[in-house]
Design an enzyme around this catalytic site. Structure first.
Site, short mmCIF file in Angstrom:
data_model
loop_
_atom_site.label_atom_id
_atom_site.label_comp_id
_atom_site.label_asym_id
_atom_site.label_seq_id
_atom_site.Cartn_x
_atom_site.Cartn_y
_atom_site.Cartn_z
N GLU A 121 0.85 -1.19 0.00
CA GLU A 121 0.00 0.00 0.00
C GLU A 121 0.88 1.24 0.00
O GLU A 121 1.85 1.33 0.78
CB GLU A 121 -0.87 0.04 1.26
CG GLU A 121 -1.85 -1.11 1.40
CD GLU A 121 -3.18 -0.85 0.71
OE1 GLU A 121 -3.34 0.24 0.10
OE2 GLU A 121 -4.05 -1.73 0.77
N HIS A 157 -3.86 -2.74 -8.11
CA HIS A 157 -5.12 -3.36 -7.67
C HIS A 157 -6.19 -3.16 -8.74
O HIS A 157 -7.00 -4.05 -9.00
CB HIS A 157 -5.55 -2.69 -6.34
CG HIS A 157 -6.53 -3.49 -5.55
ND1 HIS A 157 -7.14 -3.00 -4.42
CD2 HIS A 157 -7.02 -4.75 -5.73
CE1 HIS A 157 -7.96 -3.95 -3.95
NE2 HIS A 157 -7.91 -5.00 -4.72
ZN LIG Z 1 -6.23 -1.60 -3.23
#
Ligand SMILES: [Zn+2]
Length: 183
Positions: A121, A157
């Protein structure tokens, strides 16, 4: 020069802050860990700093602290790593284990990307550039992970959950990242 990060055989990385999350489980037997998935997150969205992301990934988020957090109540998620705006890296799950970052996803016909991927992330949003320090840390971390795992591709993602997810979004500079990885 000593490398900034080193991934040990137990899947934990030197040079990062370790904040073990309960949100993980074992990967299916004989899984080749060959995919890196890049995300962005900020809590509340668009606001940087503070410990809300780490709190979310360790099930310690005070869901009354902000109206947005109401929808996160009871959510059990994690990523292996978080790269903060200043380039500081936090690790929540051993890369040997399965973190819960991708959700319903598909890569080249292979479902459930959590099984075979490592999730990173970046503290950020779909609407503004990431920080230089974040690219530096991400690149160093990617090199370290490549030394330990047979990674063959890096995706966002948004690429493995299209229509459902949009991160890391249009401001993530794939060219910069990929060129630096080659160099
Ligand atoms: Zn994500």
């Amino acid at each position: 020069m000593m490398a900034r990060f080193r991934v040990n055989s137990d899947g934990w990385c030197d040079g990062v802050v370790r904040l073990p999350s309960p949100n993980f489980d074992v990967r299916p037997a004989d899984t080749k860990i060959d995919l890196l998935v890049i995300h962005n997150i900020s809590l509340p969205p668009g606001q940087f700093g503070g410990n809300h992301i780490a709190d979310l990934f360790t099930n310690q988020l005070d869901c009354d602290a902000h109206p947005y957090f109401n929808q996160l109540r009871g959510l059990k998620v994690s990523a292996h790593f978080l790269v903060r705006r200043d380039g500081k890296v936090l690790q929540f799950v051993s890369a040997n284990d399965r973190a819960w970052h991708a959700g319903v996803s598909s890569y080249c016909g292979r479902e459930r990307c959590n099984d075979f991927s490592i999730g990173i992330e970046l503290e950020g949003t779909d609407f503004e550039p990431f920080a230089s320090n974040q690219y530096d840390a991400l690149i160093a971390l990617t090199h370290a992970l490549r030394s330990r795992y047979p990674l063959t591709d890096v995706v966002g993602h948004e690429h493995i959950a299209p229509g459902r997810k949009t991160d890391p979004g249009p401001f993530f500079d794939w060219m910069r990242y990929r060129l630096a990885l080659q160099g």
